[in-house]
Design a protein around this motif. Structure first.
Motif, PDB file in Angstrom:
ATOM      1  N   ALA A   1       1.308   8.809  -6.462  1.00 36.55           N
ATOM      2  CA  ALA A   1       1.559  10.241  -6.250  1.00 36.55           C
ATOM      3  C   ALA A   1       2.533  10.784  -7.285  1.00 36.55           C
ATOM      4  CB  ALA A   1       2.090  10.468  -4.838  1.00 36.55           C
ATOM      5  N   ASN A   2       3.547  10.005  -7.617  1.00 38.35           N
ATOM      6  CA  ASN A   2       4.506  10.444  -8.629  1.00 38.35           C
ATOM      7  C   ASN A   2       3.874  10.532 -10.007  1.00 38.35           C
ATOM      8  OD1 ASN A   2       7.468  10.814  -7.712  1.00 38.35           O
ATOM      9  ND2 ASN A   2       6.798   9.032  -6.555  1.00 38.35           N
ATOM     10  N   PHE A   3       3.024   9.565 -10.333  1.00 43.11           N
ATOM     11  CA  PHE A   3       2.347   9.609 -11.625  1.00 43.11           C
ATOM     12  C   PHE A   3       1.405  10.808 -11.710  1.00 43.11           C
ATOM     13  CE2 PHE A   3       3.404   5.037 -12.361  1.00 43.11           C
ATOM     14  CZ  PHE A   3       3.932   5.200 -13.632  1.00 43.11           C
ATOM     15  N   LEU A   4       0.678  11.083 -10.636  1.00 46.28           N
ATOM     16  CA  LEU A   4      -0.245  12.220 -10.645  1.00 46.28           C
ATOM     17  C   LEU A   4       0.500  13.547 -10.726  1.00 46.28           C
ATOM     18  CD1 LEU A   4      -2.872  11.056  -7.978  1.00 46.28           C
ATOM     19  CD2 LEU A   4      -3.097  11.031 -10.466  1.00 46.28           C
ATOM     20  N   ALA A   5       1.629  13.633 -10.018  1.00 43.66           N
ATOM     21  CA  ALA A   5       2.405  14.874 -10.033  1.00 43.66           C
ATOM     22  C   ALA A   5       3.196  15.050 -11.321  1.00 43.66           C
ATOM     23  CB  ALA A   5       3.357  14.902  -8.836  1.00 43.66           C
ATOM     24  N   SER A   6       3.393  13.971 -12.070  1.00 41.72           N
ATOM     25  CA  SER A   6       4.239  14.038 -13.264  1.00 41.72           C
ATOM     26  C   SER A   6       3.673  14.977 -14.334  1.00 41.72           C
ATOM     27  CB  SER A   6       4.426  12.638 -13.851  1.00 41.72           C
ATOM     28  OG  SER A   6       3.196  12.115 -14.332  1.00 41.72           O
ATOM     29  N   LYS A   7       2.340  15.163 -14.347  1.00 40.86           N
ATOM     30  CA  LYS A   7       1.755  16.030 -15.381  1.00 40.86           C
ATOM     31  C   LYS A   7       2.174  17.486 -15.210  1.00 40.86           C
ATOM     32  CE  LYS A   7      -2.609  16.654 -12.828  1.00 40.86           C
ATOM     33  NZ  LYS A   7      -4.085  16.455 -12.877  1.00 40.86           N
ATOM     34  N   TYR A   8       2.730  17.831 -14.063  1.00 41.24           N
ATOM     35  CA  TYR A   8       3.166  19.198 -13.812  1.00 41.24           C
ATOM     36  C   TYR A   8       4.635  19.431 -14.155  1.00 41.24           C
ATOM     37  CZ  TYR A   8      -1.216  19.445 -11.196  1.00 41.24           C
ATOM     38  OH  TYR A   8      -2.546  19.404 -10.836  1.00 41.24           O
ATOM     39  N   TRP A   9       5.422  18.357 -14.313  1.00 43.22           N
ATOM     40  CA  TRP A   9       6.841  18.570 -14.566  1.00 43.22           C
ATOM     41  C   TRP A   9       7.451  17.661 -15.630  1.00 43.22           C
ATOM     42  CZ3 TRP A   9      10.380  14.609 -13.495  1.00 43.22           C
ATOM     43  CH2 TRP A   9       9.912  13.557 -12.711  1.00 43.22           C
ATOM     44  N   VAL A  10       6.713  16.650 -16.071  1.00 44.66           N
ATOM     45  CA  VAL A  10       7.253  15.754 -17.102  1.00 44.66           C
ATOM     46  C   VAL A  10       6.837  16.260 -18.475  1.00 44.66           C
ATOM     47  CG1 VAL A  10       7.259  13.414 -18.030  1.00 44.66           C
ATOM     48  CG2 VAL A  10       7.256  13.769 -15.560  1.00 44.66           C
ATOM     49  N   PHE A  11       7.800  16.408 -19.344  1.00 47.77           N
ATOM     50  CA  PHE A  11       7.565  16.913 -20.690  1.00 47.77           C
ATOM     51  C   PHE A  11       7.688  15.767 -21.684  1.00 47.77           C
ATOM     52  CE2 PHE A  11       9.632  18.212 -24.669  1.00 47.77           C
ATOM     53  CZ  PHE A  11       8.668  19.060 -25.186  1.00 47.77           C
ATOM     54  N   TYR A  12       6.625  15.589 -22.508  1.00 52.66           N
ATOM     55  CA  TYR A  12       6.660  14.586 -23.584  1.00 52.66           C
ATOM     56  C   TYR A  12       6.681  15.320 -24.913  1.00 52.66           C
ATOM     57  CZ  TYR A  12       5.383  11.228 -19.966  1.00 52.66           C
ATOM     58  OH  TYR A  12       5.352  10.467 -18.834  1.00 52.66           O
ATOM     59  N   GLU A  13       7.661  14.966 -25.718  1.00 51.51           N
ATOM     60  CA  GLU A  13       7.865  15.672 -26.988  1.00 51.51           C
ATOM     61  C   GLU A  13       6.632  15.591 -27.871  1.00 51.51           C
ATOM     62  OE1 GLU A  13      11.263  15.971 -30.504  1.00 51.51           O
ATOM     63  OE2 GLU A  13      11.320  14.360 -29.016  1.00 51.51           O
ATOM     64  N   SER A  14       5.886  14.482 -27.805  1.00 50.10           N
ATOM     65  CA  SER A  14       4.711  14.302 -28.658  1.00 50.10           C
ATOM     66  C   SER A  14       3.609  15.305 -28.339  1.00 50.10           C
ATOM     67  CB  SER A  14       4.170  12.883 -28.525  1.00 50.10           C
ATOM     68  OG  SER A  14       3.807  12.627 -27.176  1.00 50.10           O
ATOM     69  N   GLU A  15       3.616  15.835 -27.099  1.00 45.40           N
ATOM     70  CA  GLU A  15       2.568  16.764 -26.694  1.00 45.40           C
ATOM     71  C   GLU A  15       2.664  18.089 -27.439  1.00 45.40           C
ATOM     72  OE1 GLU A  15       2.811  17.158 -22.533  1.00 45.40           O
ATOM     73  OE2 GLU A  15       1.991  15.171 -22.096  1.00 45.40           O
ATOM     74  N   THR A  16       3.867  18.458 -27.870  1.00 42.32           N
ATOM     75  CA  THR A  16       4.021  19.734 -28.561  1.00 42.32           C
ATOM     76  C   THR A  16       3.342  19.717 -29.921  1.00 42.32           C
ATOM     77  OG1 THR A  16       6.141  18.999 -29.492  1.00 42.32           O
ATOM     78  CG2 THR A  16       6.194  20.212 -27.421  1.00 42.32           C
ATOM     79  N   GLY A  17       3.369  18.524 -30.547  1.00 40.05           N
ATOM     80  CA  GLY A  17       2.741  18.405 -31.859  1.00 40.05           C
ATOM     81  C   GLY A  17       1.235  18.358 -31.793  1.00 40.05           C
TER      82      GLY A  17
ATOM     83  N   VAL B   1       0.837  -1.201   0.000  1.00 44.22           N
ATOM     84  CA  VAL B   1       0.000   0.000   0.000  1.00 44.22           C
ATOM     85  C   VAL B   1       0.877   1.258   0.000  1.00 44.22           C
ATOM     86  CG1 VAL B   1      -1.678   1.334   1.330  1.00 44.22           C
ATOM     87  CG2 VAL B   1      -1.960  -1.144   1.087  1.00 44.22           C
ATOM     88  N   ILE B   2       1.930   1.261   0.818  1.00 42.77           N
ATOM     89  CA  ILE B   2       2.813   2.430   0.900  1.00 42.77           C
ATOM     90  C   ILE B   2       3.493   2.695  -0.438  1.00 42.77           C
ATOM     91  CG2 ILE B   2       4.929   3.325   1.955  1.00 42.77           C
ATOM     92  CD1 ILE B   2       4.139   1.832   4.514  1.00 42.77           C
ATOM     93  N   VAL B   3       4.050   1.639  -1.045  1.00 44.50           N
ATOM     94  CA  VAL B   3       4.728   1.798  -2.335  1.00 44.50           C
ATOM     95  C   VAL B   3       3.737   2.234  -3.411  1.00 44.50           C
ATOM     96  CG1 VAL B   3       5.992   0.581  -4.146  1.00 44.50           C
ATOM     97  CG2 VAL B   3       6.541   0.150  -1.751  1.00 44.50           C
ATOM     98  N   SER B   4       2.534   1.692  -3.375  1.00 44.09           N
ATOM     99  CA  SER B   4       1.508   2.069  -4.356  1.00 44.09           C
ATOM    100  C   SER B   4       1.146   3.542  -4.221  1.00 44.09           C
ATOM    101  CB  SER B   4       0.252   1.204  -4.171  1.00 44.09           C
ATOM    102  OG  SER B   4       0.540  -0.165  -4.370  1.00 44.09           O
ATOM    103  N   ILE B   5       1.040   4.028  -2.989  1.00 44.42           N
ATOM    104  CA  ILE B   5       0.717   5.441  -2.763  1.00 44.42           C
ATOM    105  C   ILE B   5       1.818   6.342  -3.325  1.00 44.42           C
ATOM    106  CG2 ILE B   5       0.448   7.213  -0.988  1.00 44.42           C
ATOM    107  CD1 ILE B   5      -1.003   5.108   0.713  1.00 44.42           C
TER     108      ILE B   5
END
Length: 309
Positions: free
Chosen positions: A290-306, A282-286
Motif C-alpha cells: 500500500a505504501n509503495f502504491l501510494a508513493s507515486k502520489y507524494w514521493v518526488f524523484y529528482e530524475s523524473e524532472t529531467g 500477509v499483514i506486513v506485505s499489505i
C-alpha cells in the motif's frame, strides 16, 4: 597447428566456466546460510501452519483448522488492536523526532560530530534487554518518573501497571530509539542542493515555506524508506513488550509478536504459531504494498524532472 586449436578452445571454455564459478564460490557462504537458515525454515513454517505440533510429538496434518481457530480467537484480535495502536502511534512520532533532530544536526556548528554520536548512542543499545529493564525501572511505581513527579507536585502513577498508559511507555521507548532513521535523514539532507534554498530565499520564502516546498519533497524517497522500515520493525516489536510489561496489564500490551511467542513457547502450539506468523507476513506485505502504491502520489524523484514526468 591442428592440435593447438582444440587446446586453445579448451582453455577458453575453462576460462568462461571459471569466471562464474568464482563468483558462486564467493557467495556460497551467504547462499548456504540463506537456504539453510532462512528459506528452509520458511518452507517448514508454512507446512507446520497446517498441522498440530507441540514439539513433543510428530506434526499431525489438520488442514486449515489453525486458521479457523485464529479467526475465533479473542486474544488474536486483541493483539491486532494493540499492535495497530503501537504501529500507528510509534512510527509517525519516531519519524518526526528523527527528522527534527536530523535537521538540527545538519547545521555546521562546532562539535557537531560529538552531538551526533551522543544522540545516536541510544539506538546502539536500544534493542537490548538491559535497556528494557532500565525502562521498566524508570516507569515503575517507585521509578525515576514518579520520583520526579513528586518533586514538582504530581501524584505518582503506576505507568506500567495501568492499561491506559502501559502501551504508551512502550511507544515512548520506541520513539527514543530514532538514531538509525535520523542518520538516514541526515544523509538525505546533505544531498539537497543548497542552491534551492538560496533561490527561494531570494524570492522571499520563509523557513517554514522552504521546509514544506523544498525539504519535504526532496526528502520524500528517504521518508518512504524510513516509513516502510519503521512499519516492518514495529509490527515485529517484541523485546520491549516482553521485558517491560510482559503483555500486561490485562493483555493491554500483548503485541502480535508476543502473542505469537506465547502460543509457540508458552502453550507449545507450534502449528498455531506458524499460522500466526504467516498471517503477520500477509499483514506486513499489505502495508508495504500500500505504501509503495501510494508513493507515486507524494514521493518526488529528482530524475523524473529531467525525463519530463
Amino acid at each position: 597447428m591442428a592440435k593447438a586449436q582444440p587446446r586453445s578452445g579448451i582453455r577458453q571454455y575453462l576460462k568462461r566456466w571459471n569466471a562464474p564459478f568464482a563468483g558462486y564460490l564467493f557467495i556460497a557462504p551467504w547462499l548456504i546460510g540463506f537456504l539453510v537458515l532462512q528459506l528452509w525454515p520458511i518452507i517448514q513454517s508454512f507446512y507446520l501452519s497446517f498441522t498440530e505440533y507441540s514439539l513433543l510429538e510428530a506434526p499431525q496434518w489438520i488442514g486449515t483448522k489453525n486458521f479457523e481457530a485464529i479467526a475465533n480467537d479473542r486474544l488474536f484480535y486483541n493483539s491486532l488492536k494493540v499492535t495497530f495502536t503501537y504501529v500507528l502511534a510509534s512510527v509517525p512520532l519516531k519519524l518526526a523526532a528523527a527528522l527534527g533532530v536530523a535537521m538540527l544536526l545538519s547545521r555546521a556548528i562546532r562539535g557537531i560530530s560529538l552531538y551526533r554520536t551522543v544522540i545516536y548512542l541510544p539506538s546502539l543499545i536500544g534493542g537490548s534487554l538491559a535497556v528494557a529493564v532500565l525502562w521498566k525501572n524508570i516507569f515503575g511505581i517507585d521509578g525515576f518518573i514518579n520520583k520526579l513527579g513528586v518533586v514538582i507536585g504530581i501524584t505518582p502513577k503506576n505507568w506500567i501497571g495501568s492499561p491506559e498508559t502501559a502501551i504508551w511507555t512502550l511507544i515512548l521507548l520506541t520513539c527514543w530509539q530514532f538514531g538509525s532513521a535520523m542518520i538516514i535523514f541526515l544523509a538525505g539532507l546533505k544531498q539537497i542542493p543548497s542552491e534551492l534554498y538560496e533561490a527561494s530565499s531570494v524570492d522571499g520564502a520563509s523557513k517554514f515555506r522552504q521546509f514544506f516546498m523544498i525539504t519535504l519533497p526532496m526528502l520524500s524517497p528517504v521518508i518512504l524508506f524510513n516509513l516502510i522500515m519503521g512499519i516492518i520493525n514495529s509490527f515485529q516489536a517484541f523485546t520491549s513488550a516482553y521485558i517491560v510489561t510482559n503483555g500486561g496489564p490485562i493483555n493491554s500490551t500483548e503485541v502480535y509478536a508476543l502473542f505469537l511467542y506465547n502460543k509457540a513457547f508458552g502453550s507449545l502450539e507450534m502449528g498455531y504459531a506458524s499460522a500466526l506468523a504467516w498471517i503477520l507476513l500477509v499483514i506486513v506485505s499489505i502495508f508495504t504494498l500500500a505504501n509503495f502504491l501510494a508513493s507515486k502520489y507524494w514521493v518526488f524523484y529528482e530524475s523524473e524532472t529531467g525525463s519530463g514526468k
